[in-house]
Design a protein around this motif. Sequence first.
Motif, PDB file in Angstrom:
ATOM      1  N   ARG A  41     -30.111  29.220 -40.376  1.00 23.28           N
ATOM      2  CA  ARG A  41     -29.528  28.381 -39.334  1.00 23.28           C
ATOM      3  C   ARG A  41     -30.616  27.712 -38.495  1.00 23.28           C
ATOM      4  NH1 ARG A  41     -27.018  31.546 -35.345  1.00 23.28           N
ATOM      5  NH2 ARG A  41     -26.124  32.706 -37.055  1.00 23.28           N
ATOM      6  N   ASN A  42     -31.656  28.476 -38.158  1.00 24.07           N
ATOM      7  CA  ASN A  42     -32.772  27.901 -37.402  1.00 24.07           C
ATOM      8  C   ASN A  42     -33.464  26.795 -38.196  1.00 24.07           C
ATOM      9  OD1 ASN A  42     -32.308  29.555 -35.228  1.00 24.07           O
ATOM     10  ND2 ASN A  42     -33.877  31.035 -35.784  1.00 24.07           N
ATOM     11  N   PHE A  43     -33.624  27.029 -39.486  1.00 26.10           N
ATOM     12  CA  PHE A  43     -34.240  26.036 -40.356  1.00 26.10           C
ATOM     13  C   PHE A  43     -33.411  24.758 -40.377  1.00 26.10           C
ATOM     14  CE2 PHE A  43     -34.315  24.337 -44.771  1.00 26.10           C
ATOM     15  CZ  PHE A  43     -35.566  23.757 -44.710  1.00 26.10           C
ATOM     16  N   GLU A  44     -32.092  24.893 -40.488  1.00 24.52           N
ATOM     17  CA  GLU A  44     -31.214  23.723 -40.510  1.00 24.52           C
ATOM     18  C   GLU A  44     -31.237  22.991 -39.181  1.00 24.52           C
ATOM     19  OE1 GLU A  44     -27.454  25.264 -41.733  1.00 24.52           O
ATOM     20  OE2 GLU A  44     -28.134  25.633 -43.791  1.00 24.52           O
ATOM     21  N   MET A  45     -31.322  23.719 -38.075  1.00 25.87           N
ATOM     22  CA  MET A  45     -31.396  23.071 -36.763  1.00 25.87           C
ATOM     23  C   MET A  45     -32.694  22.280 -36.627  1.00 25.87           C
ATOM     24  SD  MET A  45     -29.642  25.425 -33.831  1.00 25.87           S
ATOM     25  CE  MET A  45     -30.644  26.866 -34.065  1.00 25.87           C
TER      26      MET A  45
END
Length: 169
Positions: free
Chosen positions: A147-151
């Motif tokens: 999720r952090n990567f996608e953000m």
Amino acid sequence: MHQLDLFSPSGTPNTVKETAGAAAKVKVKKTVAAVATPRGKKRGRKSLKELSEDPGLIMELDKITLDKQYYSISEVATMFKVNTSLIRYWENEFDILQPKKNRKGDRLFRQEDIHHLKLIYHLLRERKYTIEGAKQKLKEDHKLAARNFEMVQALLKVRGFLTELKDQL
């Protein structure tokens, strides 16, 4: 013509030609060494900074449409601009990366595997995690890391859009 060398340990006479010849040999060796390794180029392994010269590699990968069901290891390596041996090493090190293998033993990467590789590449090359640190990060909470990567990727897209808009003004 002989010349007495007072500084030699044995005190044996040396000829001027011998000393001049030895000095010439040293100069030749130095120039050969200078030619073998040109200035500005280092021998050996490249640093991570040199390897990841393209910080927008993940952004470029997002633009590529993955239209095939399976990709070979050479195709994946060219996508990420790394060696195939590095992809195989990451496969051995990270449990989330499990490409399918055919009867011959060739690795066939699915879109899910490429997404995992993007995450691993982001942690190792962009965030500068160690292998152990990236393993621990993925083991603790894989969904949070994804999720952090996608953000981060979404924010980079917005930043790129805003810089293009600013350039047009």
